[in-house]
Design a protein around this motif. Structure first.
Motif, PDB file in Angstrom:
ATOM      1  N   LYS A  33      -3.788   1.319   7.683  1.00 55.40           N
ATOM      2  CA  LYS A  33      -2.555   0.675   8.124  1.00 55.40           C
ATOM      3  C   LYS A  33      -2.469  -0.762   7.635  1.00 55.40           C
ATOM      4  CE  LYS A  33      -1.826   2.954  12.555  1.00 55.40           C
ATOM      5  NZ  LYS A  33      -1.769   2.658  13.991  1.00 55.40           N
ATOM      6  N   LYS A  34      -1.245  -1.212   7.439  1.00 54.58           N
ATOM      7  CA  LYS A  34      -1.040  -2.616   7.081  1.00 54.58           C
ATOM      8  C   LYS A  34      -1.422  -3.516   8.251  1.00 54.58           C
ATOM      9  CE  LYS A  34       2.316  -5.805   5.142  1.00 54.58           C
ATOM     10  NZ  LYS A  34       3.659  -5.968   4.596  1.00 54.58           N
ATOM     11  N   TYR A  35      -1.092  -3.094   9.453  1.00 56.41           N
ATOM     12  CA  TYR A  35      -1.424  -3.843  10.675  1.00 56.41           C
ATOM     13  C   TYR A  35      -2.221  -2.937  11.604  1.00 56.41           C
ATOM     14  CZ  TYR A  35       2.213  -6.908   8.907  1.00 56.41           C
ATOM     15  OH  TYR A  35       2.952  -7.729   8.112  1.00 56.41           O
TER      16      TYR A  35
END
Length: 52
Positions: A33-35
């Motif tokens: 995930k990006k975050y």
């Protein structure tokens, strides 16, 4: 529980193989995930008591 990182490889050893798999799957999933995020119970389940 034994955690280790070596040459970009993460390994975990516990007496509970299901917990090992759950930790590895969660970290792999979140790592994409990006975050990334972790549920509030995750640190406690792996034995981290003083997690911010």
């Amino acid at each position: 529980m034994k955690l280790s990182f070596c040459n970009n490889i993460f390994s975990i050893v516990t007496i509970n193989k299901d917990l090992e798999n759950e930790i590895a799957e969660k970290l792999e999933y979140e790592g994409r995930k990006k975050y990334p995020s972790l549920c509030t119970q995750f640190p406690e389940r792996i034995g981290i008591e003083d997690f911010p």
